[in-house]
Scaffold this active site. Sequence first.
Site, short mmCIF file in Angstrom:
data_model
loop_
_atom_site.label_atom_id
_atom_site.label_comp_id
_atom_site.label_asym_id
_atom_site.label_seq_id
_atom_site.Cartn_x
_atom_site.Cartn_y
_atom_site.Cartn_z
N ASP A 141 0.93 -1.14 -0.02
CA ASP A 141 0.01 -0.06 -0.09
C ASP A 141 0.99 1.16 0.10
O ASP A 141 1.93 1.32 0.76
CB ASP A 141 -0.75 -0.05 0.98
CG ASP A 141 -2.03 0.98 1.08
OD1 ASP A 141 -3.31 0.46 1.31
OD2 ASP A 141 -1.66 2.16 1.05
N ILE A 142 0.59 2.19 -0.98
CA ILE A 142 1.62 3.55 -0.97
C ILE A 142 1.29 4.40 0.16
O ILE A 142 2.21 5.12 0.31
CB ILE A 142 1.16 3.78 -2.55
CG1 ILE A 142 2.51 4.87 -3.06
CG2 ILE A 142 0.12 4.87 -2.43
CD1 ILE A 142 3.55 3.86 -3.41
N GLU A 182 -12.30 3.76 -1.01
CA GLU A 182 -11.50 4.51 -1.98
C GLU A 182 -11.31 4.00 -3.46
O GLU A 182 -11.63 4.73 -4.44
CB GLU A 182 -10.34 4.70 -1.38
CG GLU A 182 -9.33 5.97 -1.71
CD GLU A 182 -7.99 5.91 -1.20
OE1 GLU A 182 -7.00 5.98 -2.03
OE2 GLU A 182 -7.76 5.75 -0.06
N HIS A 196 -10.63 -5.55 -2.79
CA HIS A 196 -9.15 -5.78 -1.97
C HIS A 196 -9.30 -6.04 -0.90
O HIS A 196 -10.05 -5.34 0.16
CB HIS A 196 -8.07 -4.65 -2.56
CG HIS A 196 -8.65 -3.27 -2.13
ND1 HIS A 196 -9.52 -2.63 -2.69
CD2 HIS A 196 -8.24 -2.71 -0.76
CE1 HIS A 196 -9.85 -1.28 -2.12
NE2 HIS A 196 -9.26 -1.39 -0.83
N HIS A 198 -6.63 -5.51 2.89
CA HIS A 198 -5.48 -5.10 3.50
C HIS A 198 -4.91 -6.10 4.38
O HIS A 198 -5.56 -6.70 5.21
CB HIS A 198 -5.73 -3.94 4.26
CG HIS A 198 -6.37 -2.52 3.48
ND1 HIS A 198 -5.89 -1.51 3.01
CD2 HIS A 198 -7.47 -2.56 2.94
CE1 HIS A 198 -6.47 -0.82 2.49
NE2 HIS A 198 -7.54 -1.16 2.33
#
Length: 136
Positions: free
Chosen positions: A28-29, A87, A92, A94
Amino acid sequence: MTIFSKIIAGDIPSYKIAESEKFFAFLDIFPIKKGHTLVIPKIEVDKIFDVPDEFLSELLVFAKPIARAIEKCFPCDRVNIITVGLEVPHAHVHLIPINRPQDMHFDNPKLKLSKEEFVKIQQQIIAEMEKAVSKW
Ligand code: AMP
């Protein structure tokens, strides 16, 4: 095309951790903890429970060695799996190393990591996964 499909296609760079025919994992950026990784199916479906069974049922198995590797690299009580999805409209999960419930809060300040730090984290996780495979 979602931003995550562009990442899968390689049109947008990412710190890739693992890939299979059906899934892609990358850092994750805007991580809330070091090692924070996203796992996505290679199909564009917004909500996690709209993902076809075939993908949904295999997603956890794909994520398992990644989560174990994250736990080794970033000692913690456990690596938790969380879905938010508000978002990016591409399902997805995490993977986040945690010691206490607060470690999973997305309101926490995001870590500001340099490119070098991201690459180091990426390499650490990949190396742990390779170690685990070589033990079999
Ligand atoms: P959410 O959809 O609420 O689960 O959040 C999407 C997650 O994707 C956030 O944690 C973002 O930091 C992350 N994210 C968004 N764009 C990128 C990107 N280009 N590379 C890596 N992670 C991203």
